[in-house]
Design a protein around this motif. Structure first.
Motif, PDB file in Angstrom:
ATOM      1  N   LEU A 162       4.037  67.027 -11.344  1.00  0.00           N
ATOM      2  CA  LEU A 162       2.684  67.590 -11.343  1.00  0.00           C
ATOM      3  C   LEU A 162       2.499  68.568 -12.502  1.00  0.00           C
ATOM      4  CD1 LEU A 162       2.248  68.150  -7.515  1.00  0.00           C
ATOM      5  CD2 LEU A 162       1.248  66.337  -8.920  1.00  0.00           C
ATOM      6  N   GLN A 163       3.563  69.286 -12.820  1.00  0.00           N
ATOM      7  CA  GLN A 163       3.468  70.206 -13.953  1.00  0.00           C
ATOM      8  C   GLN A 163       3.261  69.424 -15.254  1.00  0.00           C
ATOM      9  OE1 GLN A 163       6.720  72.979 -14.367  1.00  0.00           O
ATOM     10  NE2 GLN A 163       6.002  73.646 -16.363  1.00  0.00           N
ATOM     11  N   GLU A 196      -2.901  67.472  -4.363  1.00  0.00           N
ATOM     12  CA  GLU A 196      -3.450  68.820  -4.297  1.00  0.00           C
ATOM     13  C   GLU A 196      -2.470  69.905  -4.761  1.00  0.00           C
ATOM     14  OE1 GLU A 196      -5.835  69.313  -0.788  1.00  0.00           O
ATOM     15  OE2 GLU A 196      -6.284  71.396  -1.327  1.00  0.00           O
ATOM     16  N   PRO A 197      -1.151  69.748  -4.556  1.00  0.00           N
ATOM     17  CA  PRO A 197      -0.233  70.784  -5.066  1.00  0.00           C
ATOM     18  C   PRO A 197      -0.324  70.998  -6.577  1.00  0.00           C
ATOM     19  CG  PRO A 197       0.894  69.432  -3.446  1.00  0.00           C
ATOM     20  CD  PRO A 197      -0.425  68.764  -3.721  1.00  0.00           C
ATOM     21  N   ARG A 251      12.673  72.165  -6.389  1.00  0.00           N
ATOM     22  CA  ARG A 251      12.828  72.234  -7.837  1.00  0.00           C
ATOM     23  C   ARG A 251      13.704  73.414  -8.242  1.00  0.00           C
ATOM     24  NH1 ARG A 251       8.095  72.788 -12.276  1.00  0.00           N
ATOM     25  NH2 ARG A 251       9.377  72.417 -14.111  1.00  0.00           N
ATOM     26  N   ARG A 286      -4.156  77.395 -12.015  1.00  0.00           N
ATOM     27  CA  ARG A 286      -4.487  78.622 -11.297  1.00  0.00           C
ATOM     28  C   ARG A 286      -5.802  79.273 -11.749  1.00  0.00           C
ATOM     29  NH1 ARG A 286      -2.310  78.817  -6.503  1.00  0.00           N
ATOM     30  NH2 ARG A 286      -0.145  79.461  -6.336  1.00  0.00           N
ATOM     31  N   PHE A 343       8.062  63.871   0.967  1.00  0.00           N
ATOM     32  CA  PHE A 343       6.780  64.473   1.373  1.00  0.00           C
ATOM     33  C   PHE A 343       5.717  63.413   1.613  1.00  0.00           C
ATOM     34  CE2 PHE A 343       8.706  67.696  -1.528  1.00  0.00           C
ATOM     35  CZ  PHE A 343       9.110  68.565  -0.525  1.00  0.00           C
ATOM     36  N   ILE A 360       4.399  62.770  -5.884  1.00  0.00           N
ATOM     37  CA  ILE A 360       4.921  63.273  -7.149  1.00  0.00           C
ATOM     38  C   ILE A 360       5.426  64.683  -6.934  1.00  0.00           C
ATOM     39  CG2 ILE A 360       4.299  63.801  -9.542  1.00  0.00           C
ATOM     40  CD1 ILE A 360       2.123  61.641  -9.183  1.00  0.00           C
ATOM     41  N   ASN A 361       6.630  64.957  -7.429  1.00  0.00           N
ATOM     42  CA  ASN A 361       7.225  66.269  -7.177  1.00  0.00           C
ATOM     43  C   ASN A 361       6.643  67.331  -8.118  1.00  0.00           C
ATOM     44  OD1 ASN A 361       8.539  66.059  -9.646  1.00  0.00           O
ATOM     45  ND2 ASN A 361      10.519  65.510  -8.746  1.00  0.00           N
ATOM     46  N   GLN A 362       7.156  68.527  -7.975  1.00  0.00           N
ATOM     47  CA  GLN A 362       6.540  69.633  -8.708  1.00  0.00           C
ATOM     48  C   GLN A 362       6.649  69.460 -10.221  1.00  0.00           C
ATOM     49  OE1 GLN A 362       8.005  73.738  -8.734  1.00  0.00           O
ATOM     50  NE2 GLN A 362       6.219  74.270  -7.519  1.00  0.00           N
ATOM     51  N   LEU A 363       7.810  68.980 -10.672  1.00  0.00           N
ATOM     52  CA  LEU A 363       7.969  68.749 -12.109  1.00  0.00           C
ATOM     53  C   LEU A 363       6.939  67.733 -12.598  1.00  0.00           C
ATOM     54  CD1 LEU A 363       9.478  68.983 -14.814  1.00  0.00           C
ATOM     55  CD2 LEU A 363      11.050  67.207 -14.000  1.00  0.00           C
ATOM     56  N   MET A 403       8.247  71.950  -2.020  1.00  0.00           N
ATOM     57  CA  MET A 403       8.321  71.316  -3.346  1.00  0.00           C
ATOM     58  C   MET A 403       8.915  72.295  -4.360  1.00  0.00           C
ATOM     59  SD  MET A 403       4.639  69.352  -3.479  1.00  0.00           S
ATOM     60  CE  MET A 403       4.879  68.422  -4.996  1.00  0.00           C
ATOM     61  N   MET A 412       3.857  72.775  -0.409  1.00  0.00           N
ATOM     62  CA  MET A 412       4.026  73.325  -1.760  1.00  0.00           C
ATOM     63  C   MET A 412       5.243  74.231  -1.843  1.00  0.00           C
ATOM     64  SD  MET A 412       0.139  73.888  -3.115  1.00  0.00           S
ATOM     65  CE  MET A 412       0.585  74.470  -4.741  1.00  0.00           C
ATOM     66  N   LEU A 414      11.130  69.532   7.205  1.00  0.00           N
ATOM     67  CA  LEU A 414       9.765  69.983   6.973  1.00  0.00           C
ATOM     68  C   LEU A 414       9.058  70.284   8.287  1.00  0.00           C
ATOM     69  CD1 LEU A 414       8.552  67.548   4.167  1.00  0.00           C
ATOM     70  CD2 LEU A 414       9.639  69.768   3.961  1.00  0.00           C
ATOM     71  N   LYS A 453      -2.646  72.077  -8.004  1.00  0.00           N
ATOM     72  CA  LYS A 453      -3.458  73.288  -8.210  1.00  0.00           C
ATOM     73  C   LYS A 453      -2.614  74.474  -8.674  1.00  0.00           C
ATOM     74  CE  LYS A 453      -3.377  75.121  -3.505  1.00  0.00           C
ATOM     75  NZ  LYS A 453      -4.123  75.322  -2.258  1.00  0.00           N
ATOM     76  N   LEU A 454      -1.313  74.424  -8.359  1.00  0.00           N
ATOM     77  CA  LEU A 454      -0.387  75.461  -8.818  1.00  0.00           C
ATOM     78  C   LEU A 454      -0.467  75.630 -10.336  1.00  0.00           C
ATOM     79  CD1 LEU A 454       1.919  77.299  -7.698  1.00  0.00           C
ATOM     80  CD2 LEU A 454       3.495  75.453  -8.241  1.00  0.00           C
ATOM     81  N   ALA A 472       2.757  64.095   4.187  1.00  0.00           N
ATOM     82  CA  ALA A 472       1.613  64.701   3.502  1.00  0.00           C
ATOM     83  C   ALA A 472       0.993  63.806   2.439  1.00  0.00           C
ATOM     84  CB  ALA A 472       2.048  66.024   2.861  1.00  0.00           C
ATOM     85  N   ILE A 484       2.165  62.985  -0.282  1.00  0.00           N
ATOM     86  CA  ILE A 484       2.472  63.512  -1.611  1.00  0.00           C
ATOM     87  C   ILE A 484       3.626  62.695  -2.182  1.00  0.00           C
ATOM     88  CG2 ILE A 484       3.484  65.495  -2.839  1.00  0.00           C
ATOM     89  CD1 ILE A 484       1.907  67.237  -0.785  1.00  0.00           C
TER      90      ILE A 484
END
Lengths: 78, 557
Positions: free
Chosen positions: B179-180, B11-12, A51, B18, B166, B174-177, A47, A44, A62, B14-15, B170, B172
């Motif tokens: 997931l958001q 799982e990321p 961004r 919250r 990732f 899908i990147n952070q964007l 990631m 996390m 990593l 979850k950011l 892991a 994973i």
């Protein structure tokens, strides 16, 4: 010594990714010193860094990075 | 609690949840979780299950075979068995648990390349078939919702949301964007189902549904056409009108003369919206906050279900400050942005629906049928909203340097114009020079900016008192007591002794807005056709009305 803006922003991002208070995070810390730095939070963090700083980490990165100072230097923030 | 089941590691995410308690199924066990009676999915606090299915993982090794019909059928059969499990889980958990499943997206590039769209060997067809099947499935189960992940990927681009670095370490993808965006879409979708959506879209007219001010340009002179900027407004009207099919009620809240507005709807062939489309209309010169409450009373709906669209920042601020329960989005500067802005910022944000009932589809008729007034709980202070604007007025007496703007106002102002006498430049010149006649120019400014010179009055001294040859004001500042403040500064200029006031009013087809002004100042219509009154009594009346503290006459307060 007062922290630079870059350092503050970096540490804030680490704290957010780990879900901990920013006061508990410092550049000197390594992976084995931080309970919150588990394998999921490790991903996390990277990631979030990708961004925020528009960088791309390799699988090797990593596996290799295990201290905040090391990552900070790699991002050329210091 | 929210349970997340997926064939990849998300799982990321979850950011972005919250504040909620999340449960993630162990990796690779999402199917078993649905059927396992011991699973945390049986927890009574469970409200949501998100099932996120990665398309490539769902298809597995089929992606490396030529996608013949048989290969596709195998994947679909496998998908069916998953849907059966979801159906079983949904029937057991009942309506208390909402199940959200994404539309399936396959990665864009594979060995089939051009075959994808030029032959039957197409994974795209498979993707389509899976999503069609998913849609049919969800339509039969009231507690299953489909989240349109495909639209998100189409909007933002696969390469911007997916990453492989990732994946191997892991699982994973899908990147952070990504997931958001996924979490935001979940919240929007759930909001559309559980929260009270907005019910009424209240619209301004001038420079909102068409370009320009109809009071000045006339019913066919407004900007509304099949090309150029006029088409932007016409397309916007189409987008607004389509909302009626979702059961959204339309209403008008406009400072205009009702007769001329009706004429636009009747005679301008470029109008898409019809007067009948509006469940309620408030077209007058009242404060828009007051109108908003009238509309609410007519429709018997709370103003918290209202969304108000107006191009004027000042009007938006008046509504926000007096009626904070009304939702007031910003307005785009360029008419070319109207439709996209409307779909994203207004429709998607406030009117998005996950289900549609038969009753939704003819809401307007239902509401038009009833027209009863109810007590409104909201406490309105129009006075406060006007004071909140912090209006500052400057009155210039016989100014030498504003000739062109004054002339322009005199030639163009139709609505708030007492006589509509169009003085020529040389007449204006001689009025300014004459010792017994005076020209007053009114400059307006508020907390949102300066409007410049927006009013003109021409007055003269006669043996029996003061005569107002004409008084006019740009209609965009009406309803803020500016006209009363202008008259007061004129009276103060001719004061302090008491004198008689006389003022003609000449009705035209367009100046209905001005009709009530002189009577409202305490002047009464005499036999000679002019409004007359005593300056002291008029001053008293004006003081009761004026809500502007800062009026400067020729540099002195």
């Amino acid at each position: 010594m007062a922290r630079s803006e870059n350092e503050e922003a970096f540490l804030r991002l680490v704290a957010e990714s780990f879900g901990v208070d920013q006061n508990l995070i410092a550049l000197e810390q390594t992976r084995d010193q931080l309970d919150a730095w588990d394998s999921l939070n490790h991903i996390m963090l990277f990631m979030a860094l990708e961004r925020e700083y528009g960088v791309k980490f390799s699988t090797e990165d990593l596996e290799e990075y295990d201290s905040l100072g090391q990552i900070y230097t790699r991002l050329n923030l210091g | 609690m929210i349970a997340v089941l997926s064939n990849i590691n998300i799982e990321p995410v979850k950011l972005f949840f919250r504040d909620q308690k999340l449960y993630f199924s162990p990796f690779g066990q999402y199917r078993q979780e649905l059927l396992n009676p011991e699973s945390p999915l049986r927890d009574p606090s469970l409200k949501h299950v998100i099932i996120f299915l990665d398309g490539d993982e769902l298809c597995g090794d089929a992606l490396h075979q030529l996608p013949t019909e048989a290969v596709r059928a195998d994947v679909i059969e496998e998908f069916e068995s998953l849907l059966d499990m979801i159906r079983q889980f949904s029937e057991e958990s009942g309506s208390a648990v909402l199940i959200t499943i994404n539309t399936i997206v396959l990665s864009p590039y594979r060995f089939t390349n051009f075959l994808e769209v030029n032959s039957e060997y197409s994974f795209r067809r498979l993707e389509q078939a899976l999503n069609d099947r998913l849609g049919q499935f969800a339509a039969t189960l009231p507690s299953v919702l489909v989240l349109d992940w495909m639209r998100i990927v189409n909007t933002h681009g696969y390469v911007n949301l997916y990453a492989t670095n990732f994946w191997y370490q892991a699982r994973i993808k899908i990147n952070q964007l990504g997931l958001q965006l996924l979490s935001e879409a979940c919240h929007r979708l759930w909001g559309a189902v559980s929260e009270n959506p907005k019910k009424v879209l209240v619209l301004d007219l001038d420079n909102t549904l068409w370009g320009g001010v109809v009071g000045d340009l006339g019913p066919t002179g407004i900007t509304l056409s099949e090309d150029g900027q006029g088409k932007a407004y016409r397309d916007f009207q189409k987008a607004v009108r389509s909302l009626m099919q979702l059961g959204v009620l339309l209403a008008i809240n406009s400072k205009n003369s009702e007769s001329i507005v009706k004429e636009v709807f009747e005679s301008n062939r470029m109008m898409v919206l019809q007067y009948d489309d509006f469940a309620a209309t408030a077209v007058n010169w009242n404060n828009k906050a007051e109108n908003m409450l009238d509309i609410a009373a007519n429709l018997n709906l709370g103003i918290d279900s209202f969304v108000f669209i107006d191009d004027s920042q000042v009007e938006r601020e008046i509504i926000r400050s007096t009626l904070p329960d009304v939702t007031v989005p910003e307005f785009p500067n360029d008419p070319a942005d109207l439709v996209n802005w409307f779909q994203q910022e207004v429709v998607f944000s406030y009117f998005a629906k996950a289900y549609l009932t038969d009753s939704d589809r003819n809401k307007t008729q239902q509401y038009k049928a009833r027209n009863k007034r109810v007590e409104i709980g909201a406490k309105l202070s129009i006075e406060d909203s006007i004071r909140h604007l912090e209006i500052r007025l400057n009155v210039y007496v016989d100014p030498q340097d504003m000739r062109s703007r004054i002339s322009q106002l005199i030639q163009k102002t139709n609505q708030f114009n007492m006589t509509t006498v169009r003085y020529s430049d040389s007449e204006i010149e001689s009025i300014i020079r004459a010792p017994d006649r005076h020209l007053f120019a009114l400059e307006y400014e508020d907390r949102f900016g300066a409007e410049g010179i927006i009013g003109v009055a021409i007055c003269g001294v006669r043996p029996e008192g003061m005569h107002i040859y004409n008084l006019l004001l740009s209609c965009r500042v009406l309803g803020r007591t500016v006209e009363f403040a202008l008259l007061k500064s004129i009276l103060t200029f001719f004061g302090p002794d008491k004198f008689m006031i006389s003022a003609p009013f000449v009705a035209t087809q367009r100046n209905e807005a001005a009709k009530a002004f002189y009577p409202g100042c305490g002047l009464s219509l005499e036999e000679n056709g002019e409004y007359c009154g005593d300056s002291n009594l008029v001053l008293q009346e004006l003081d009761r009305k004026i809500l502007i503290d800062e009026v400067v006459v020729d540099g002195s307060q």
